[in-house]
Write a protein that holds these residues in place. Structure first.
Motif, mmCIF file in Angstrom:
data_model
loop_
_atom_site.group_PDB
_atom_site.id
_atom_site.type_symbol
_atom_site.label_atom_id
_atom_site.label_comp_id
_atom_site.label_asym_id
_atom_site.label_seq_id
_atom_site.Cartn_x
_atom_site.Cartn_y
_atom_site.Cartn_z
ATOM 1 N N GLY A 50 36.952 -9.386 15.782
ATOM 2 C CA GLY A 50 37.176 -10.821 16.003
ATOM 3 C C GLY A 50 35.900 -11.648 16.010
ATOM 4 N N ILE A 51 34.829 -11.133 15.371
ATOM 5 C CA ILE A 51 33.590 -11.916 15.245
ATOM 6 C C ILE A 51 33.766 -12.865 14.054
ATOM 7 N N PRO A 52 33.587 -14.181 14.254
ATOM 8 C CA PRO A 52 33.907 -15.120 13.174
ATOM 9 C C PRO A 52 33.031 -15.001 11.929
ATOM 10 N N ALA A 53 31.742 -14.707 12.099
ATOM 11 C CA ALA A 53 30.864 -14.806 10.920
ATOM 12 C C ALA A 53 29.688 -13.831 10.989
ATOM 13 N N LEU A 54 29.208 -13.489 9.802
ATOM 14 C CA LEU A 54 27.988 -12.691 9.658
ATOM 15 C C LEU A 54 26.895 -13.569 9.063
ATOM 16 N N ALA A 55 25.660 -13.387 9.522
ATOM 17 C CA ALA A 55 24.499 -13.999 8.863
ATOM 18 C C ALA A 55 23.716 -12.850 8.244
ATOM 19 N N VAL A 56 23.535 -12.904 6.926
ATOM 20 C CA VAL A 56 22.956 -11.766 6.204
ATOM 21 C C VAL A 56 21.546 -12.106 5.715
ATOM 22 N N PHE A 57 20.601 -11.222 6.019
ATOM 23 C CA PHE A 57 19.195 -11.425 5.641
ATOM 24 C C PHE A 57 18.741 -10.279 4.738
ATOM 25 N N PRO A 58 18.054 -10.594 3.646
ATOM 26 C CA PRO A 58 17.710 -9.542 2.695
ATOM 27 C C PRO A 58 16.343 -8.893 2.918
ATOM 28 N N ASN A 59 16.305 -7.586 2.736
ATOM 29 C CA ASN A 59 15.048 -6.854 2.641
ATOM 30 C C ASN A 59 14.878 -6.547 1.146
ATOM 31 N N ILE A 60 13.955 -7.252 0.532
ATOM 32 C CA ILE A 60 13.830 -7.173 -0.928
ATOM 33 C C ILE A 60 12.755 -6.166 -1.309
ATOM 34 N N ASN A 61 13.062 -5.349 -2.279
ATOM 35 C CA ASN A 61 12.089 -4.393 -2.792
ATOM 36 C C ASN A 61 10.828 -5.149 -3.269
ATOM 37 N N PRO A 62 9.634 -4.710 -2.818
ATOM 38 C CA PRO A 62 8.409 -5.446 -3.176
ATOM 39 C C PRO A 62 8.242 -5.637 -4.686
ATOM 40 N N LYS A 63 8.846 -4.767 -5.482
ATOM 41 C CA LYS A 63 8.645 -4.947 -6.924
ATOM 42 C C LYS A 63 9.323 -6.222 -7.450
ATOM 43 N N PHE A 64 10.230 -6.798 -6.660
ATOM 44 C CA PHE A 64 10.876 -8.056 -7.080
ATOM 45 C C PHE A 64 10.212 -9.297 -6.473
ATOM 46 N N LYS A 65 9.090 -9.092 -5.780
ATOM 47 C CA LYS A 65 8.463 -10.251 -5.129
ATOM 48 C C LYS A 65 7.342 -10.813 -6.001
ATOM 49 N N ASP A 66 7.193 -12.137 -5.996
ATOM 50 C CA ASP A 66 6.048 -12.753 -6.671
ATOM 51 C C ASP A 66 5.627 -14.014 -5.904
ATOM 52 N N THR A 67 4.615 -14.700 -6.406
ATOM 53 C CA THR A 67 4.111 -15.873 -5.654
ATOM 54 C C THR A 67 5.130 -16.990 -5.540
ATOM 55 N N LEU A 68 6.017 -17.122 -6.512
ATOM 56 C CA LEU A 68 6.986 -18.216 -6.483
ATOM 57 C C LEU A 68 8.295 -17.837 -5.809
ATOM 58 N N GLY A 69 8.480 -16.562 -5.531
ATOM 59 C CA GLY A 69 9.759 -16.126 -4.971
ATOM 60 C C GLY A 69 10.871 -16.232 -6.003
ATOM 61 N N SER A 70 10.551 -15.895 -7.263
ATOM 62 C CA SER A 70 11.507 -16.100 -8.368
ATOM 63 C C SER A 70 12.845 -15.406 -8.145
ATOM 64 N N GLU A 71 12.817 -14.247 -7.488
ATOM 65 C CA GLU A 71 14.049 -13.478 -7.305
ATOM 66 C C GLU A 71 15.099 -14.251 -6.490
ATOM 67 N N ALA A 72 14.647 -15.229 -5.716
ATOM 68 C CA ALA A 72 15.605 -16.057 -4.949
ATOM 69 C C ALA A 72 16.525 -16.830 -5.890
ATOM 70 N N LEU A 73 16.100 -16.991 -7.138
ATOM 71 C CA LEU A 73 16.900 -17.770 -8.094
ATOM 72 C C LEU A 73 17.646 -16.874 -9.075
ATOM 73 N N ASN A 74 17.745 -15.595 -8.749
ATOM 74 C CA ASN A 74 18.484 -14.676 -9.621
ATOM 75 C C ASN A 74 19.961 -14.661 -9.191
ATOM 76 N N PRO A 75 20.858 -15.172 -10.043
ATOM 77 C CA PRO A 75 22.271 -15.209 -9.642
ATOM 78 C C PRO A 75 22.865 -13.822 -9.442
ATOM 79 N N ASN A 76 22.169 -12.795 -9.967
ATOM 80 C CA ASN A 76 22.624 -11.426 -9.745
ATOM 81 C C ASN A 76 21.653 -10.655 -8.861
ATOM 82 N N GLY A 77 21.005 -11.374 -7.970
ATOM 83 C CA GLY A 77 20.126 -10.732 -7.001
ATOM 84 C C GLY A 77 20.936 -10.078 -5.888
ATOM 85 N N LEU A 78 20.222 -9.436 -4.987
ATOM 86 C CA LEU A 78 20.877 -8.668 -3.912
ATOM 87 C C LEU A 78 21.872 -9.510 -3.099
ATOM 88 N N ILE A 79 21.424 -10.679 -2.674
ATOM 89 C CA ILE A 79 22.297 -11.486 -1.799
ATOM 90 C C ILE A 79 23.535 -12.011 -2.545
#
Ligand code: PBG
Length: 316
Positions: free
Chosen positions: A60-89
């Motif tokens: 009966g918990i109404p909601a989950l807040a989900v936070f991603p642990n992203i593989n370092p190989k997908f990280k860059d200075t701009l955080g481009s992976e945040a804009l991947n529609p098929n990313g983890l989240i």
């Protein structure tokens, strides 16, 4: 006073409806990986996240807040992976909404899990660029809304981001997507274990004091919240939780909006460590902390303790 009369005059109660369960998601093969600084919290993969969502529904918990642990190989200075529609989240949100549609899904609109420097924005010459960051955040919000997120939660504290996200959502016909803004987010030492959990602790260069709030300030929180509400936030959040209950109370009194607090990783770790050592009665302290949030005016609390609290409420 006897128990019956204590119950009769109690001004506040704790309910499962007050709980938002914070969960850390990773792209690993392992179903569960322990986080040393958050005993009892595990990084889960998508398969296990669906199980956790089923557990939330059953408890009966109404909601989950989900936070991603992203593989370092997908990280860059701009955080481009945040804009991947098929990313983890986005993939996880689609999977959970399909399997367990009755549980609300909240996701951060944030770049820090995706940047190699661990900051919440586009970094140039040591400075976070506000407007470039906002553009990326509104693109990111659309991707999350498209994936089916019920609530997007900008957690960066850039100026004007709520308005930009609201406009982007309206323009693309996502008028049902709610915005919960991290409106009063302090530059805090209490986020330490979270940065371990999502893997930004070692990468983070400098601190976040140029865009997160100074713990010395309280009027500033009201101004930040006022701006976010006028820009279109549906719900506002204060973070961290327990050390900032005075801020919650002022916000609730001033704006009478749905108001939430985030009992963050460091708060969890402190209670848990003392509990595991037998130094405090952990269950009692956790429930007391929930009551304190309610007394301060919270409509709900984001907490890693959510499933345990729900179980205790069932048993009582
Ligand atoms: C950042 C973000 C943070 C948390 C949630 N979103 C940490 C930070 O500002 O570095 C902290 C959560 C916790 O400590 O449990 N986008």
């Amino acid at each position: 006073m006897q128990d019956w009369s204590r119950r009769l005059v109690a001004e506040n109660t704790i309910s499962k409806n007050d709980l938002i369960w914070t969960v850390i998601l990773s792209d690993g093969d392992k179903d569960r990986v322990t986080v040393p600084s958050l005993p009892g919290v595990e990084r889960v993969n998508i398969k296990t996240l669906i199980k956790e969502a089923e557990r939330a529904r059953d408890l009966g918990i109404p909601a989950l807040a989900v936070f991603p642990n992203i593989n370092p190989k997908f990280k860059d200075t701009l955080g481009s992976e945040a804009l991947n529609p098929n990313g983890l989240i986005p993939i996880a949100v689609r999977a959970v909404k399909k399997a367990v549609p009755e549980v609300g899904i909240i996701v951060d609109v944030a770049l820090d899990p995706y940047t190699d420097h661990g900051h919440d924005g586009v970094l140039k010459d040591g400075i976070i660029l506000n407007d470039e960051t906002i553009k990326r955040l509104s693109d990111c919000a659309i991707i999350l809304a498209e994936a089916g997120a019920d609530i997007v939660a900008p957690s960066d504290m850039m100026d004007g981001r709520v308005g930009a996200i609201r406009k982007a959502l309206e323009d693309q016909n996502y008028s049902q997507t709610l915005i919960m803004s991290y409106a009063a987010k302090y530059a805090s030492g209490f986020y330490g274990p979270y940065r371990d959990a999502i893997g930004t602790a070692t990468a983070l260069t400098g601190d976040k004091r140029t865009y997160q709030m100074d713990p010395a300030n309280s009027n500033e929180a009201l101004r930040e919240v006022g701006m976010d509400i006028s820009e279109g936030a549906d719900m506002v959040m204060v973070k961290p939780g327990l050390p900032y209950l005075d801020i919650v109370r002022r916000i609730k009194d001033e704006f009478a909006m749905p108001t939430y607090a985030f009992q963050v990783s460091g708060e969890y770790a402190m209670i848990r460590a003392a509990g595991l050592n037998g130094w405090i009665d952990e269950k009692r302290v956790i429930l007391e902390s929930m009551m304190a949030f309610k007394r301060a005016g919270c409509d709900g609390v984001l907490t890693y303790f959510a499933p345990r609290i729900a179980e205790w409420l069932d048993a009582s």
